[in-house]
Each structure stands twice: as C-alpha cells, then as structure tokens.
Design an enzyme around this catalytic site. Structure first.
Site, mmCIF file in Angstrom:
data_model
loop_
_atom_site.group_PDB
_atom_site.id
_atom_site.type_symbol
_atom_site.label_atom_id
_atom_site.label_comp_id
_atom_site.label_asym_id
_atom_site.label_seq_id
_atom_site.Cartn_x
_atom_site.Cartn_y
_atom_site.Cartn_z
ATOM 1 N N HIS A 209 0.805 -1.220 0.000
ATOM 2 C CA HIS A 209 0.000 0.000 0.000
ATOM 3 C C HIS A 209 0.837 1.267 0.000
ATOM 4 O O HIS A 209 0.298 2.359 -0.034
ATOM 5 C CB HIS A 209 -0.896 0.030 1.250
ATOM 6 C CG HIS A 209 -0.126 0.232 2.517
ATOM 7 N ND1 HIS A 209 0.537 -0.780 3.158
ATOM 8 C CD2 HIS A 209 0.128 1.348 3.235
ATOM 9 C CE1 HIS A 209 1.145 -0.306 4.228
ATOM 10 N NE2 HIS A 209 0.916 0.989 4.301
HETATM 11 C C1 UD1 Z 1 -1.878 5.439 5.838
HETATM 12 C C2 UD1 Z 1 -0.587 5.996 6.434
HETATM 13 C C3 UD1 Z 1 0.514 4.980 6.274
HETATM 14 C C4 UD1 Z 1 0.131 3.650 6.883
HETATM 15 C C5 UD1 Z 1 -1.204 3.197 6.307
HETATM 16 C C6 UD1 Z 1 -1.669 1.961 7.003
HETATM 17 C C7 UD1 Z 1 -0.163 8.419 6.320
HETATM 18 C C8 UD1 Z 1 0.545 9.487 5.588
HETATM 19 N N1 UD1 Z 1 -0.179 7.200 5.723
HETATM 20 O O1 UD1 Z 1 -1.692 5.227 4.457
HETATM 21 O O2 UD1 Z 1 1.698 5.444 6.928
HETATM 22 O O3 UD1 Z 1 1.126 2.715 6.586
HETATM 23 O O4 UD1 Z 1 -2.189 4.217 6.489
HETATM 24 O O5 UD1 Z 1 -2.594 1.245 6.245
HETATM 25 O O6 UD1 Z 1 -0.695 8.641 7.371
HETATM 26 N N2 UD1 Z 1 -9.181 4.562 1.785
HETATM 27 C C9 UD1 Z 1 -10.411 3.948 1.775
HETATM 28 N N3 UD1 Z 1 -10.941 3.563 2.974
HETATM 29 C C10 UD1 Z 1 -10.336 3.781 4.153
HETATM 30 C C11 UD1 Z 1 -9.097 4.435 4.155
HETATM 31 C C12 UD1 Z 1 -8.529 4.814 2.967
HETATM 32 O O7 UD1 Z 1 -11.003 3.730 0.721
HETATM 33 O O8 UD1 Z 1 -10.893 3.400 5.211
HETATM 34 C C13 UD1 Z 1 -8.572 4.940 0.480
HETATM 35 C C14 UD1 Z 1 -8.896 6.354 0.044
HETATM 36 O O9 UD1 Z 1 -9.041 6.346 -1.326
HETATM 37 C C15 UD1 Z 1 -7.627 7.121 0.423
HETATM 38 C C16 UD1 Z 1 -6.542 6.075 0.227
HETATM 39 O O10 UD1 Z 1 -7.154 4.844 0.597
HETATM 40 O O11 UD1 Z 1 -7.411 8.253 -0.368
HETATM 41 C C17 UD1 Z 1 -5.305 6.314 1.066
HETATM 42 O O12 UD1 Z 1 -5.662 6.441 2.452
HETATM 43 P P1 UD1 Z 1 -4.763 7.308 3.461
HETATM 44 O O13 UD1 Z 1 -5.329 7.185 4.811
HETATM 45 O O14 UD1 Z 1 -4.560 8.684 2.923
HETATM 46 O O15 UD1 Z 1 -3.349 6.647 3.391
HETATM 47 P P2 UD1 Z 1 -2.932 5.116 3.484
HETATM 48 O O16 UD1 Z 1 -2.361 4.732 2.160
HETATM 49 O O17 UD1 Z 1 -4.013 4.304 4.056
HETATM 50 N N1 UDP Z 2 -3.416 -6.465 8.587
HETATM 51 C C1 UDP Z 2 -4.656 -7.020 8.839
HETATM 52 N N2 UDP Z 2 -5.454 -7.396 7.790
HETATM 53 C C2 UDP Z 2 -5.044 -7.231 6.491
HETATM 54 C C3 UDP Z 2 -3.765 -6.673 6.247
HETATM 55 C C4 UDP Z 2 -2.975 -6.294 7.321
HETATM 56 O O1 UDP Z 2 -5.041 -7.195 10.007
HETATM 57 O O2 UDP Z 2 -5.807 -7.569 5.580
HETATM 58 C C5 UDP Z 2 -2.593 -5.989 9.737
HETATM 59 C C6 UDP Z 2 -1.234 -6.617 9.875
HETATM 60 O O3 UDP Z 2 -1.295 -7.739 10.705
HETATM 61 C C7 UDP Z 2 -0.391 -5.511 10.497
HETATM 62 C C8 UDP Z 2 -1.089 -4.242 10.093
HETATM 63 O O4 UDP Z 2 -2.337 -4.624 9.537
HETATM 64 O O5 UDP Z 2 -0.398 -5.581 11.912
HETATM 65 C C9 UDP Z 2 -0.270 -3.504 9.098
HETATM 66 O O6 UDP Z 2 -0.996 -2.455 8.578
HETATM 67 P P1 UDP Z 2 -0.577 -1.707 7.258
HETATM 68 O O7 UDP Z 2 0.214 -2.613 6.408
HETATM 69 O O8 UDP Z 2 -1.835 -1.146 6.694
HETATM 70 O O9 UDP Z 2 0.269 -0.486 7.788
HETATM 71 P P2 UDP Z 2 1.815 -0.268 8.155
HETATM 72 O O10 UDP Z 2 2.203 -1.259 9.176
HETATM 73 O O11 UDP Z 2 2.596 -0.381 6.897
HETATM 74 O O12 UDP Z 2 1.855 1.126 8.652
#
Ligand code: UD1
Ligand code: UDP
Length: 440
Positions: A209
């Site tokens: 992601h």
């Molecule tokens: C965010 C964090 C990242 C973390 C990740 C965990 C920041 C800058 N990024 O990235 O560090 O690793 O979360 O997963 O804080 N969206 C949905 N539904 C949701 C949430 C998001 O559809 O519930 C979609 C939206 O289109 C959104 C995109 O995902 O624009 C990105 O979401 P965003 O929260 O901006 O960043 P993440 O990539 O999730």
């Molecule tokens: N995870 C989960 N379900 C999923 C994918 C990930 O529970 O389908 C959990 C995983 O075990 C880990 C956390 O989500 O603890 C990681 O989240 P993510 O990769 O979104 O964020 P990051 O750690 O890179 O910030």
C-alpha cells in the site's frame, strides 16, 4: 492521571490495543480519539472487535484527502478534544498523519507526548512517514523505542537518553495474545474460509500500500510481473483500498485478478490475518507492521522497498529488501522456497522486538513519570541552565548513573571503539569514549 490516545489507521489500532488494554486494567482515566483517517469497516471497526477494545470516545471523521487537508482537519479536531479533556499525556503511535497532528497539537498545548515506536528512521525523506515520525519525536516528552537501534537513532540526533525507554514493540504483545485465539477460532472471513486455506500448500501472503510503490505505475507493474512468475505459490492478497483504487486507475486490477494463483480479497480482520500469515511460507510486503510480525511469527519476509526503518529485521536475517525489481523479487522468493537451509535460517531469525510485554513497560514508565511530576512541561524559569559539552576517555569502573551524579552531567553518546552504545543507567563506562554535558 488521564491518558489520551490518538489513533487513526489500522496499524495504530493494532499496536495501541495492548496499551489501551493495559491502561484500562489500572486506576487511570483514559480517552481514545480516532481521527477517522481509516473509516471502512475492514480498515477500522473490525479491529476494535477483534482486539477486544472499546470503541473510541471521539471520532473526528477526517476521512481521506491530501496530506495538508487531512492533517489540518486532524489538528483542529484533536485540539478541541484535548482542550476539553486536559489529559496529562497524549500517546501517539508510529508515523501516520495522526501522529504528526496529535504530537504537534498536544505539545503546543504544553501537554506531554509519549511517542510509541519512536526513533525509527528510514532516512528516506520522500516518505511522508519519515517526516511524520521525525516531527513527532521533536515534539515528544517520552520515547518508547522498540530496540536499542532506534534508541541510538534518537541519541545521535541529540535527544536525552533519560526520556528514552527501550520497550520492544507492542505488535509482539498483540501477535502473541491473539494468535492462540485465532487458532482456536479458525478462519471467519468467508473469502478465506472458502479458499480452504487450512488445506492449501505454498501460501504466500502479499500486502502492499506504500504510495511509493502503488502510486507509481512502473513499480507496481514490475511487482505484478514478479507475481506472474511465482505461479507455484498460492498468493493471497488482502488488498488495501488505496491499492485497489490505483490498480483500477492504472488498468492493472483485472489482469492481476485473472491470474489463477493470485487470490485478491478485501482486507481481513486481525485474527484472520494472523492465522493467514502464520500459515504462510513467505510474506511479500511493503508494510511496516508486517515486517515486524513476520519475524515474530517466524515467517521469512521479502520487503518490497529499497530501504526500511526496521533494519533490525534485515540484520537478524529474517527480512530481505527486494525493492520493486521483478528479477530480484523472483530470485529471492525462489531461493527461500527451494533452499531449505536458507528457508530455515530466515524462519529462525531472532525477533528483535521483545517478548510481548511492551504495553506493560510503557504504562509502567508513564506511571513512574507522572508520580515524579516529570510529565509537566517545564516553564522557562525551570530550564535556565548553562553547560559545556565535553568528551572523555573513561578509565575507571563507573556506571552511567554514577558518573552523571558525580559529575552533575548528562551523558549523550557512548562509543566502545567500534560502535555507539545506548547509555543505560547501569552501563559500565570503563574504556569507553563519552560525550557529555557538564552543568556549570
Ligand atoms: C496510511 C498511512 C501509512 C500507513 C497506512 C496503514 C499516512 C501518511 N499514511 O496510508 O503510513 O502505513 O495508512 O494502512 O498517514 N481509503 C479507503 N478507505 C479507508 C481508508 C482509505 O477507501 O478506510 C482509500 C482512500 O481512497 C484514500 C486512500 O485509501 O485516499 C489512502 O488512504 P490514506 O489514509 O490517505 O493513506 P494510506 O495509504 O491508508
Ligand atoms: N493487517 C490485517 N489485515 C489485512 C492486512 C494487514 O489485520 O488484511 C494488519 C497486519 O497484521 C499488520 C497491520 O495490519 O499488523 C499492518 O498495517 P498496514 O500494512 O496497513 O500499515 P503499516 O504497518 O505499513 O503502517
């Protein structure tokens, strides 16, 4: 004492759950504030259920948006809650926008900030997370670092060792506590149960992601080309909503979904995911948390990045950085899958993130600081001081604690001739080079 926790995304919920749970067992008031950055049921609500923690007291529903807009809305919402609730300390976790917003707002209100998972550095300033974690560290009072490596990152930047607590990572607490529950329960998510994972061989769990992967067409195409070549594996891909959107926009989703050995499913709950990863032969990911969980669950991991703020996992031998290069990914995956000795070596890498008692250590340290009045942010008249920075080769048998008391000094850095060492109170300084501030 009152503790406020700010969280906003899936990994923050997972990693703060053990702390929220630990606080609730003690005589401490707490509030939990959700920024609403993640809002899909599969990215948020399900985790409160799986991790058995109460729903947040506040949700400020910022939703998705640009970094500036999202962070700005968070700051406004968090400030309103903190002004009303007046906690003694605000806890933030990791490196998301919630961490940046929470740490900035709280510190400007002169409320102590405890940064959980402080001190991580990728040294990649193109990552929004690297900026977030650095700003959070500057704004914090207490630093809960997972390893000595991250402690040294802070020391090297001039932070005082007095406020740095090496606690391990709360992800280990979450993993250990919930894996048994998951095993007893079995797969609940229909997509996983119907794939009959229990009886599947050669499972490869994939997550990605990171903006720097999924938002760049060439990189994501190269990763998909590698997946095509790993056709002996059953690739299970719980897809992050960001990735689903970008793959669709690039016109790559249908092609990937049509591959027989690739199973794209929606994000799954924590228990299902733990079960899935623990049954995997290999994990392919750009996730931060998953690099830590892989080494905790003894599963080899290939990280789809060129750098990592979790270098301990690479040094321990459980993680290899493969970037988004197709050939490097395929070559390393095949080596792990076909060379049993290599597979065993990676699987048995020592977990650098502790034994699963991080939440307890963190709440103990907060209670201790509160009791000693150290959560109060100092006023100017209390921080007037003058000191000289000095260097010394220590000849005598003396600990950090005794040296600091005897000399009225604060030790910043300790070198043993080849590397830097974290100045723990009981470290013997004999024959070490030290840098310290001497109070005049
Ligand atoms: C965010 C964090 C990242 C973390 C990740 C965990 C920041 C800058 N990024 O990235 O560090 O690793 O979360 O997963 O804080 N969206 C949905 N539904 C949701 C949430 C998001 O559809 O519930 C979609 C939206 O289109 C959104 C995109 O995902 O624009 C990105 O979401 P965003 O929260 O901006 O960043 P993440 O990539 O999730
Ligand atoms: N995870 C989960 N379900 C999923 C994918 C990930 O529970 O389908 C959990 C995983 O075990 C880990 C956390 O989500 O603890 C990681 O989240 P993510 O990769 O979104 O964020 P990051 O750690 O890179 O910030």
């Amino acid at each position: 004492m009152k503790i406020a926790t700010v969280l906003g995304t899936r990994p923050e919920i997972i990693k703060m759950a053990p702390i929220i749970d630990e606080i609730s067992k003690r005589d401490i008031d707490q509030i939990v504030l959700h920024t609403g950055q993640h809002y899909d049921k599969e990215m948020s609500d399900n985790f409160f259920k799986d991790l058995e923690i109460p729903v947040p007291d506040y949700n400020i529903h910022v939703g998705s948006g640009s970094h500036g807009k999202q962070t700005g809305l968070m700051m406004k919402g968090i400030e309103e809650v903190l002004v009303k609730e007046k906690p003694d300390i605000v806890l933030v976790q990791g490196d998301t926008n919630a961490v940046l917003a929470g740490a900035l707002v709280a510190s400007k209100l002169h409320i102590a900030v405890g940064h959980v998972e402080a001190g991580l550095r990728s040294f990649d300033m193109t990552m929004p997370e690297e900026l977030n974690r650095r700003v959070a560290d500057i704004s914090s009072t207490m630093y809960f670092v997972p390893t000595e490596h991250s402690a040294i990152n802070l020391i090297a930047e001039g932070f005082s060792h007095k406020n740095v607590f090496i606690t391990g990572n709360t992800v280990v607490d979450a993993c250990f506590r919930h894996l048994d529950i998951a095993k007893k329960r079995g797969f609940e998510e229909e997509s996983l149960a119907s794939l009959d994972i229990e009886n599947m061989d050669n499972i490869l769990t994939l997550t990605m992601h990171r903006a720097e992967n999924v938002d760049i067409k060439e990189r994501v195409t190269s990763i998909i080309d590698a997946l095509k070549q790993l056709s002996d594996m059953n690739i299970i891909f719980p897809i992050h909503p960001r990735t689903k959107n970008t793959l669709k926009n690039f016109g790559l989703f249908d092609e990937l979904d049509s591959l027989k050995h690739v199973h794209i499913i929606k994000p799954v709950g924590y228990l299902d995911f733990l079960l899935l990863t623990s049954k995997s032969k290999l994990i392919l990911t750009d996730s931060g948390g998953l690099q830590e969980e892989a080494i905790t669950l003894n599963v080899p991991v290939l990280t789809l990045r060129y750098n990592t703020e979790r270098p301990e996992t690479v040094a321990a031998g459980g993680n290899i950085l493969v970037g988004s290069n197709k050939d490097v990914i395929v070559e390393n995956a095949n080596k792990i899958l076909n060379d049993k000795k290599f597979f065993d070596k990676m699987s048995n890498a020592l977990n650098p993130y502790g034994v699963g008692n991080s939440a307890k250590l963190i709440v103990d340290a907060i209670e201790d600081y509160y009791g000693k009045g150290l959560l109060k942010i100092k006023a100017p008249e209390d921080i007037m001081s003058s000191f000289t920075r000095k260097m010394m080769h220590v000849k005598e048998n003396i600990t950090v604690f005794d040296f600091e008391n005897k000399e009225n000094a604060l030790i910043h850095m300790v070198f043993n001739g080849s590397e830097m060492i974290f100045p723990k109170d009981d470290l013997n300084l004999k024959e070490m080079m030290i840098v310290y501030d001497k109070q005049e």
